[in-house]
Design a protein around this motif. Structure first.
Motif, PDB file in Angstrom:
ATOM      1  N   PHE A   1      -3.978   2.006  -1.847  1.00 41.30           N
ATOM      2  CA  PHE A   1      -3.630   3.519  -0.294  1.00 41.30           C
ATOM      3  C   PHE A   1      -3.897   3.060   0.914  1.00 41.30           C
ATOM      4  CE2 PHE A   1      -4.213   5.021  -4.932  1.00 41.30           C
ATOM      5  CZ  PHE A   1      -3.513   5.898  -4.870  1.00 41.30           C
ATOM      6  N   GLU A   2      -3.822   3.844   0.947  1.00 41.52           N
ATOM      7  CA  GLU A   2      -4.083   3.816   3.074  1.00 41.52           C
ATOM      8  C   GLU A   2      -3.962   4.824   3.673  1.00 41.52           C
ATOM      9  OE1 GLU A   2      -1.562   0.906   5.156  1.00 41.52           O
ATOM     10  OE2 GLU A   2       0.198   1.911   5.103  1.00 41.52           O
ATOM     11  N   PRO A   3      -5.220   5.252   4.491  1.00 40.47           N
ATOM     12  CA  PRO A   3      -4.525   7.417   4.971  1.00 40.47           C
ATOM     13  C   PRO A   3      -3.702   7.401   6.126  1.00 40.47           C
ATOM     14  CG  PRO A   3      -6.613   6.087   6.003  1.00 40.47           C
ATOM     15  CD  PRO A   3      -6.127   4.672   4.936  1.00 40.47           C
ATOM     16  N   LEU A   4      -3.120   7.574   5.353  1.00 38.43           N
ATOM     17  CA  LEU A   4      -1.842   8.705   6.674  1.00 38.43           C
ATOM     18  C   LEU A   4      -2.284   9.764   7.420  1.00 38.43           C
ATOM     19  CD1 LEU A   4       1.061   9.079   4.260  1.00 38.43           C
ATOM     20  CD2 LEU A   4       1.048   7.318   5.988  1.00 38.43           C
ATOM     21  N   ASP A   5      -3.585  10.668   7.110  1.00 40.58           N
ATOM     22  CA  ASP A   5      -3.949  11.252   7.851  1.00 40.58           C
ATOM     23  C   ASP A   5      -5.920  11.991   6.422  1.00 40.58           C
ATOM     24  OD1 ASP A   5      -4.549  13.552  10.188  1.00 40.58           O
ATOM     25  OD2 ASP A   5      -3.850  14.795   9.213  1.00 40.58           O
TER      26      ASP A   5
ATOM     27  N   ARG B   1       0.777  -1.024   0.073  1.00 39.69           N
ATOM     28  CA  ARG B   1       0.121  -0.273   0.245  1.00 39.69           C
ATOM     29  C   ARG B   1       0.644   1.477  -0.451  1.00 39.69           C
ATOM     30  NH1 ARG B   1      -4.722  -1.002   2.345  1.00 39.69           N
ATOM     31  NH2 ARG B   1      -6.010  -3.113   1.300  1.00 39.69           N
ATOM     32  N   MET B   2       0.289   2.576  -0.707  1.00 41.79           N
ATOM     33  CA  MET B   2       1.327   3.615  -0.227  1.00 41.79           C
ATOM     34  C   MET B   2       0.210   4.677   0.320  1.00 41.79           C
ATOM     35  SD  MET B   2       2.051   4.101  -4.307  1.00 41.79           S
ATOM     36  CE  MET B   2       0.557   2.740  -4.702  1.00 41.79           C
TER      37      MET B   2
ATOM     38  N   GLU C   1       2.870   9.605  -0.894  1.00 42.50           N
ATOM     39  CA  GLU C   1       3.921  10.304   0.105  1.00 42.50           C
ATOM     40  C   GLU C   1       4.896  10.875  -0.861  1.00 42.50           C
ATOM     41  OE1 GLU C   1       4.932   6.607   2.537  1.00 42.50           O
ATOM     42  OE2 GLU C   1       3.315   5.566   1.413  1.00 42.50           O
ATOM     43  N   VAL C   2       5.361  10.320  -2.196  1.00 38.92           N
ATOM     44  CA  VAL C   2       6.099  10.909  -3.056  1.00 38.92           C
ATOM     45  C   VAL C   2       5.675  12.706  -3.530  1.00 38.92           C
ATOM     46  CG1 VAL C   2       7.377   8.538  -3.048  1.00 38.92           C
ATOM     47  CG2 VAL C   2       5.591   9.780  -4.473  1.00 38.92           C
TER      48      VAL C   2
END
Length: 656
Positions: A475-479, A416-417, A437-438
């Motif tokens: 994808f996965e949520p960072l925030d 995942r990203m 993330e990039v």
């Protein structure tokens, strides 16, 4: 690819294995196409490769296709057409051996030097860089100082240095073994090696005395550079290659995951380095290289020459020690495990060495735990009396753990990203922005009229929770941030649609942000090749390859061994492995030993397997061994694959 990126390069025999290599953390995958791939039973269709490319590119992982056999003149057009098909399928690079490909109408696709190009010197590495190769895999036999010396002459902005870090080892310098063709007509350089190196041999010295009997003296242990990764990074390696286009799914999953974890540790320590692709892989198992088929491990010559690099007793998988035989009955074997917590399973593969040091397999139909802790009754598939030298006290290894096999048969990784999510108001309603993330970013909008929530206190948490349900996307949520002027109620169906649109927009933005790797432009005028004479060892098998070397200043060019012009004794294999050294019969080992110094000489030896006889000659200055022999009459009597007539008189070649 920038030099500060570290690339984990994994093999794939099939499309399905390639997908799992990506899921388990590969930054790039190499795979064979429909033909010319140097692995005769590892071909894949253009359609499957196109699907693999599409999947890999979602993570900005790359797909390299092997086009690395030496080619006949009549095969060049087929190879050219295939190269264009692969380019149209989105493939990122072709791995090549035959320099004739650089002389034909190839697509603008990046070219990488195959292991068969035999890169051992700074001069050879720099030449291939200047000839238009963008990634070069170095010989497995090199030491850290030799790797660093190559790094020092390479323009690392133009060329990536690649190195094998795991898997089976060819005992010969790659591309420098012709035993298979000489004995069977099957050419290793054309993807059909008969693996004479894994056979048992009797070794005789110059006086005819037997110094080793029935030993696999050309069989190497398997490569494992797990402990040397940081040293290899410091020496200049940027692409780390796992061997194994013949290997199964479980091997690729396990070994890719193993090195992914090791490289993530290095990347966490070294902020100046970055992975060559995107996303994080998580695993449902703990990677362990010992669980897959291996001949035990060696780090080969990376840290200098070592004595125990050979798998001389057996080319099979000896497994890991697990216990010993405590009793043998007519129906079962009783075994006591070294660790009482160890469990055995129906279907486990066990083995032991008989009195002649031959590995004997012991497949278990049924495993029953006895009352005593750590004691097991094992009922083998075959009759007890068929197992040679099976007796009390024999050490038992396990080379197949069915519990492990079943674990790897299931889904074992997710990749995942991470994304930052922001929901904001606009003039028409709401907009959702995702940023990965990039730095790739995308926004989806939805026209919607504001509605007040029933419970303002919980509205924010409900919206964040609904937005963060990224499910089976990449994808996965960072925030999740809400930039709203007031509390909102948004029906679940509409928030789901907005999220789907934003995810699709981000995937599109990521796809647009992935650029094709550039094809290197050869230096003009053509740089001279480091030598002006090429023997059969250069593997020149077509007129275009001959033209390539002539253009680069080579004066005398012999045809490849497969052209069958070398009728006498020549070097059929050149290797850094030395049988004398491994048997403690090397003059350098004897140096300074009282009573021995001066008595040990590097005289020829003979290898015998049935009717096959090969001569070992030792070139002590470069510390190399030549396995010398001649092509069989039965091979010569078969029609040659290609007739070369570069010169009327061939150059003098080889170590005789």
């Amino acid at each position: 690819m920038q030099p500060h990126h570290l690339e984990l390069l994994a093999p794939a025999r099939t499309f399905d294995i390639g997908i799992e290599a990506i899921n388990h953390g590969a930054d790039a995958v190499y795979i064979g196409g429909p033909s010319f791939g140097a692995r005769s039973t590892a071909d894949n269709s253009i359609q499957d490769i196109a699907k693999l490319v599409q999947y890999a590119h979602r993570f900005h992982s790359r797909i390299f296709v092997t086009l690395n056999t030496i080619l006949r003149d009549d095969e060049l057009e087929g190879a050219r057409k295939l190269a264009w098909q692969l380019y149209d399928a989105g493939v990122d690079a072709l791995i090549v051996q035959d320099m004739g490909l650089l002389e034909i109408d190839m697509p603008p696709i990046q070219l990488h030097a195959s292991t068969q190009t035999d890169i051992r010197t700074p001069e050879k590495a720099k030449f291939l860089q200047d000839a238009g190769l963008s990634q070069i895999v170095l010989a497995r036999e090199l030491t850290l100082p030799q790797i660093s010396a190559i790094r020092d002459v390479i323009d690392t902005e133009r060329t990536v240095i690649e190195f094998f870090v795991h898997g089976a080892l060819c005992v010969a310098y790659s591309g420098q073994c012709f035993i298979s063709h000489a004995h069977t007509g099957r050419s290793a350089n054309r993807g059909d090696c008969s693996q004479a190196c894994r056979l048992p041999y009797e070794v005789k010295d110059a006086q005819g005395r037997i110094v080793a009997h029935d030993k696999h003296v050309l069989s190497m242990k398997d490569n494992n550079q797990s402990e040397n990764l940081r040293d290899l990074v410091d020496a200049g390696i940027r692409s780390f290659k796992i061997e194994g286009r013949y290997k199964d799914m479980a091997y690729v999953k396990n070994i890719t995951a193993h090195y992914r974890k090791l490289f993530d540790e290095v990347l966490n320590e070294r902020p100046e380095l970055a992975p060559a692709s995107h996303g994080r892989s998580t695993f449902s198992f703990e990677p362990d290289p010992n669980q897959n088929f291996n001949r035990e491990f060696t780090d080969y010559f990376v840290q200098g020459r070592k004595e125990d690099i050979g798998a001389f007793d057996t080319p099979k998988n000896p497994g890991q020690p697990i216990g010993w035989v405590s009793k043998v009955t007519a129906e079962h074997v009783e075994m006591t495990t070294d660790d009482p917590a160890t469990e055995l399973h129906n279907g486990d593969g066990l083995c032991y060495y008989d009195l002649q040091k031959e590995l004997v397999g012991l497949q278990i139909n049924r495993a029953e735990a006895a009352k005593a802790k750590g004691v097991w009754r094992l009922f083998p598939k075959d009759p007890i009396d068929s197992f040679k030298d099976l007796r009390q006290g024999v050490q038992v290894n396990r080379n197949r753990d069915m519990s492990w096999v079943r674990t790897l048969d299931k889904k074992s990784a997710e990749r995942r990203m991470g994304v930052w999510m922001q929901l904001a108001e606009n003039n028409d309603g709401l907009q959702l922005t995702l940023t990965d993330e990039v730095g790739h970013s995308a926004t989806a909008q939805m026209a919607i009229t504001w509605q007040a929530p029933k419970d303002s206190a919980q509205a924010e948490d409900k919206l964040k929770s609904a937005l963060g349900k990224l499910g089976d996307t990449l994808f996965e949520p960072l925030d999740v941030q809400l930039a709203l002027h007031r509390p909102w109620f948004v029906p679940p169906s509409q928030i789901n649609a907005l999220r789907r649109d934003a995810v699709q927009a981000l995937e599109t933005a990521r796809a647009e942000g992935l650029h094709r790797l550039p094809r290197a432009v050869p230096v003009e005028p053509p740089v001279p090749y480091p030598e002006d004479t090429l023997t059969y060892l250069a593997n020149v098998f077509n007129q275009k390859a001959r033209n390539f070397y002539a253009k680069h200043g080579v004066k005398v060019i012999a045809a490849a061994y497969e052209a069958q012009e070398e009728l006498g004794e020549v070097s059929l294999m050149i290797t850094k492995h030395c049988v004398r050294f491994s048997l403690s019969l090397c003059p350098k080992q004897a140096k300074g030993v009282t009573g021995v110094q001066g008595t040990v000489k590097a005289e020829p030896m003979q290898l015998i397997n049935g009717k096959e006889k090969l001569t070992l000659r030792f070139d002590c200055k470069p510390c190399e061994m030549h396995v010398v022999g001649k092509i069989k009459k039965s091979v010569l009597n078969a029609a040659p694959e290609s007739t070369m007539q570069f010169y009327k008189t061939r150059p003098v070649v080889g170590l005789h």
